[in-house]
Design a protein around this motif. Sequence first.
Motif, short mmCIF file in Angstrom:
data_model
loop_
_atom_site.label_atom_id
_atom_site.label_comp_id
_atom_site.label_asym_id
_atom_site.label_seq_id
_atom_site.Cartn_x
_atom_site.Cartn_y
_atom_site.Cartn_z
N ARG A 171 46.39 44.23 34.63
CA ARG A 171 45.87 43.29 35.63
C ARG A 171 46.91 42.92 36.67
O ARG A 171 46.61 42.86 37.87
N TRP A 195 37.22 50.58 37.66
CA TRP A 195 38.02 49.36 37.51
C TRP A 195 38.51 49.20 36.07
O TRP A 195 39.69 48.87 35.84
N TYR A 230 39.10 38.41 37.86
CA TYR A 230 37.90 38.85 37.14
C TYR A 230 36.62 38.48 37.87
O TYR A 230 35.62 39.20 37.79
N LEU A 261 42.32 49.14 34.84
CA LEU A 261 42.83 48.02 34.06
C LEU A 261 43.58 48.53 32.84
O LEU A 261 44.62 47.98 32.45
N ASN A 303 36.42 41.33 40.66
CA ASN A 303 36.24 42.71 40.22
C ASN A 303 35.13 42.91 39.20
O ASN A 303 34.61 44.02 39.08
N ARG A 321 44.15 34.80 37.33
CA ARG A 321 43.37 35.69 36.46
C ARG A 321 41.88 35.47 36.67
O ARG A 321 41.10 36.43 36.71
#
Length: 282
Positions: free
Chosen positions: A253, A244, A10, A248, A13, A6
């Motif tokens: 994700r 993005w 993040y 999401l 992106n 994760r």
Amino acid sequence: MHAPSRKAFYLTNLGVPLLLAGMVFVLFDLTQLDRLISNLLLDPTTGQFPLLHNQWFEKVTHKWPRILPNWTGEAAIIGALLSFIWPLLAKYPRAANSRALQSLRITPVLRLSAKHRRDFLYVVVAFALSTTVIHYLKSHTSVYCPVETTLYGGSQLRTEWYENFTWFSKAGEGRCWPGGHASSGFTLLALYFVALRYRWQQARKLLVAILLVGFVYGTTRVLQGWHYMSHTFWAGIFVWLSSWLTALFFYGRLALQAPALRPPKILPTLSVSAMPASLRPE
């Protein structure tokens, strides 16, 4: 192959675009780099941008390229609308309308649109949100284009976007920041996130191609004096974040960070004559 963590998701992106935003702000907005680049494009004899009033260049680089994002958006809208027809046909197969559509043999198209309804709706929303964000920033910063300023023969003073920015009211009549034409090319980033969802192997190549389209769209306007180079970078950053965040919301994700699908390995086959004698069938 394991999916990235994760944190890595993040950082890639969200963190990278924010880092690029900081770099653009420091390198361009706090310096005269934009003006230096534009000055290199001026005709030294006239002090004007040579391509500013070139109708052929305007048509080829500004009007015709709009077809690509426009047709993509229109196709997504049509696909989204068609996606609601197939469930009705399946529910009422004996209705006159259902039989008529089935006789036209377009049910495979309707079935396909229903299968990809989420993708069509995502592209529509991503396009709409990206366009809304760009228009909001344009009207709430009131930045005039280079050729509209006194630096290049216009009547308006040059200002940076952060000097006039307002949250809830229009800042003025300027509409040049971020780059609108560049943002129309970058809206195709929505297709990249659809490719990620389906774990398409060529998703990265698609990303490179879309980024190239956006930069070409933006650079041609810089050549004409309608934008500074930084306007293109800002357009790409805001459209990326908008696309993005929408992806999401639509896909989640885990779907966006799943590793690309590998093609199945084809094992070599041996002919009977090439097999060892002990393995040949009797």
